[in-house]
Design an enzyme around this catalytic site. Structure first.
Site, PDB file in Angstrom:
ATOM      1  N   PHE A 172       0.811  -1.208   0.000  1.00 25.33           N
ATOM      2  CA  PHE A 172       0.000   0.000   0.000  1.00 25.33           C
ATOM      3  C   PHE A 172       0.848   1.264   0.000  1.00 25.33           C
ATOM      4  O   PHE A 172       0.533   2.237  -0.657  1.00 25.33           O
ATOM      5  CB  PHE A 172      -0.932   0.016   1.225  1.00 25.33           C
ATOM      6  CG  PHE A 172      -2.133  -0.884   1.076  1.00 25.33           C
ATOM      7  CD1 PHE A 172      -3.368  -0.358   0.783  1.00 25.33           C
ATOM      8  CD2 PHE A 172      -2.014  -2.252   1.216  1.00 25.33           C
ATOM      9  CE1 PHE A 172      -4.484  -1.167   0.644  1.00 25.33           C
ATOM     10  CE2 PHE A 172      -3.118  -3.078   1.077  1.00 25.33           C
ATOM     11  CZ  PHE A 172      -4.352  -2.538   0.792  1.00 25.33           C
TER      12      PHE A 172
ATOM     13  N   CYS B 270     -22.875  -2.521  16.048  1.00 24.25           N
ATOM     14  CA  CYS B 270     -23.127  -3.679  16.916  1.00 24.25           C
ATOM     15  C   CYS B 270     -22.071  -4.767  16.804  1.00 24.25           C
ATOM     16  O   CYS B 270     -22.073  -5.716  17.582  1.00 24.25           O
ATOM     17  CB  CYS B 270     -24.511  -4.262  16.640  1.00 24.25           C
ATOM     18  SG  CYS B 270     -24.662  -5.145  15.063  1.00 24.25           S
TER      19      CYS B 270
ATOM     20  N   CYS C 213     -26.201  -2.791   8.221  1.00 28.71           N
ATOM     21  CA  CYS C 213     -26.385  -3.947   9.091  1.00 28.71           C
ATOM     22  C   CYS C 213     -27.861  -4.349   9.131  1.00 28.71           C
ATOM     23  O   CYS C 213     -28.743  -3.513   9.347  1.00 28.71           O
ATOM     24  CB  CYS C 213     -25.892  -3.614  10.496  1.00 28.71           C
ATOM     25  SG  CYS C 213     -26.064  -4.970  11.684  1.00 28.71           S
TER      26      CYS C 213
ATOM     27  N   HIS D 224      -4.020  -4.111  12.190  1.00 28.30           N
ATOM     28  CA  HIS D 224      -4.764  -3.306  11.217  1.00 28.30           C
ATOM     29  C   HIS D 224      -5.994  -4.021  10.685  1.00 28.30           C
ATOM     30  O   HIS D 224      -6.567  -3.617   9.676  1.00 28.30           O
ATOM     31  CB  HIS D 224      -3.835  -2.897  10.067  1.00 28.30           C
ATOM     32  CG  HIS D 224      -2.713  -2.010  10.506  1.00 28.30           C
ATOM     33  ND1 HIS D 224      -1.548  -1.843   9.785  1.00 28.30           N
ATOM     34  CD2 HIS D 224      -2.567  -1.230  11.616  1.00 28.30           C
ATOM     35  CE1 HIS D 224      -0.741  -1.003  10.428  1.00 28.30           C
ATOM     36  NE2 HIS D 224      -1.339  -0.628  11.542  1.00 28.30           N
TER      37      HIS D 224
ATOM     38  N   ILE E  67      12.496 -12.472   2.035  1.00 22.51           N
ATOM     39  CA  ILE E  67      12.016 -13.101   3.262  1.00 22.51           C
ATOM     40  C   ILE E  67      11.887 -14.615   3.135  1.00 22.51           C
ATOM     41  O   ILE E  67      12.445 -15.370   3.936  1.00 22.51           O
ATOM     42  CB  ILE E  67      10.677 -12.469   3.681  1.00 22.51           C
ATOM     43  CG1 ILE E  67      10.911 -11.001   4.049  1.00 22.51           C
ATOM     44  CG2 ILE E  67      10.053 -13.233   4.853  1.00 22.51           C
ATOM     45  CD1 ILE E  67       9.652 -10.181   4.156  1.00 22.51           C
TER      46      ILE E  67
ATOM     47  N   GLN F 206       0.924  -6.335  10.716  1.00 19.56           N
ATOM     48  CA  GLN F 206       0.303  -5.145  10.160  1.00 19.56           C
ATOM     49  C   GLN F 206      -0.536  -5.490   8.934  1.00 19.56           C
ATOM     50  O   GLN F 206      -1.214  -4.629   8.394  1.00 19.56           O
ATOM     51  CB  GLN F 206       1.389  -4.133   9.762  1.00 19.56           C
ATOM     52  CG  GLN F 206       2.222  -3.614  10.920  1.00 19.56           C
ATOM     53  CD  GLN F 206       3.391  -2.768  10.437  1.00 19.56           C
ATOM     54  OE1 GLN F 206       4.361  -3.292   9.911  1.00 19.56           O
ATOM     55  NE2 GLN F 206       3.286  -1.464  10.609  1.00 19.56           N
TER      56      GLN F 206
END
Length: 246
Positions: free
Chosen positions: A31, A128, A150, A117, A234, A97
């Site tokens: 992002f 609610c 809702c 997040h 990674i 995150q």
């Protein structure tokens, strides 16, 4: 990599902290980085979502337009390595995150994942708290073009993520704080460590006496205080450390 493996083997309680970098390897766009989503379109702030029906419709239009990227994404070698370390009892919690649910998809139990997040794979009523699955909401949105309300209380329904200007989730922040104070090794993975208050957790861990490891492709602002810094991809780094056969 050998130093990271040794740090993991010597630790009694590890906390992993993950940012967007671990999920970009699964094809999920970042992002905040240059060329990321927020550089192409301005984020919708929480107050604007609440005050404007037009902004609520736009938020849902963007959500469903982006869903294809999230739907195709699968946990990568980095996610699976962390899941293995959780399963072995080495990692007590993963503070993330990210909003993509890929840690849970990799096999990490819900109670071991602390989502700072939120989560984009479902929605909630802001009044609610009722949970809504996305497929029925998408079908109704495509039919009417109206943002969902809702069915229980009439409140605004929003993806279960934290928007700009929205308060951080108190329970998750407290869980992350507690987990950080209890660890003796804190591994920050794929995060620029620029977004606060989330980026305060590695600092807290270090100040509390834990060893701090940072694994990120690019330098971060906290590299100078870390005990070990790896500027690398990674998955290819964590996979061998966790001895994954993938």
């Amino acid at each position: 990599m050998n130093e990271l493996k040794r740090a993991i083997e010597e630790a009694h309680r590890i906390v992993a902290f993950t940012g967007a970098g671990i999920s970009t390897e699964s094809g999920i766009p970042d992002f905040r980085s240059p060329g990321g989503i927020w550089t192409k379109m301005a984020p919708i702030y929480f107050d604007d979502f609440i005050s404007s029906d037009e902004m609520r419709r736009e938020a849902w239009r963007r959500k469903f337009a982006m869903d294809e990227s999230f739907a195709r994404a699968m946990p990568n070698k980095g996610h699976m390595a962390l899941a293995k370390l959780v399963d072995e009892g080495r990692i007590s919690h993963i503070i993330t995150q990210n909003i993509d649910n890929l840690h849970q998809d990799s096999g990490v139990p819900d109670e071991k994942v602390i989502e700072l997040h939120g989560n984009t794979t479902y929605a909630k009523c802001l009044d609610c708290g009722a949970r809504y699955e996305l497929e029925p909401l998408k079908a109704a949105f495509e039919e009417t073009g109206e943002a969902p309300l809702c069915t229980s209380c009439g409140g605004y329904v929003k993806t279960a993520t934290i928007s700009f200007g929205q308060a951080m989730p108190e329970a998750e922040m407290e869980r992350a704080h507690e987990a950080t104070l209890l660890c003796d090794l804190f591994i920050a993975i794929g995060s620029s460590l620029q977004v606060y208050p989330a980026a305060g957790f590695p600092i807290l861990a270090k100040r509390n006496g834990a060893r701090l490891v940072i694994l990120n492709r690019d330098p971060t602002e906290l590299d100078d205080i870390a005990d070990l810094v790896l500027h690398d991809e990674i998955g290819p780094t964590l996979g061998p450390v966790a001895m994954l056969n993938m």
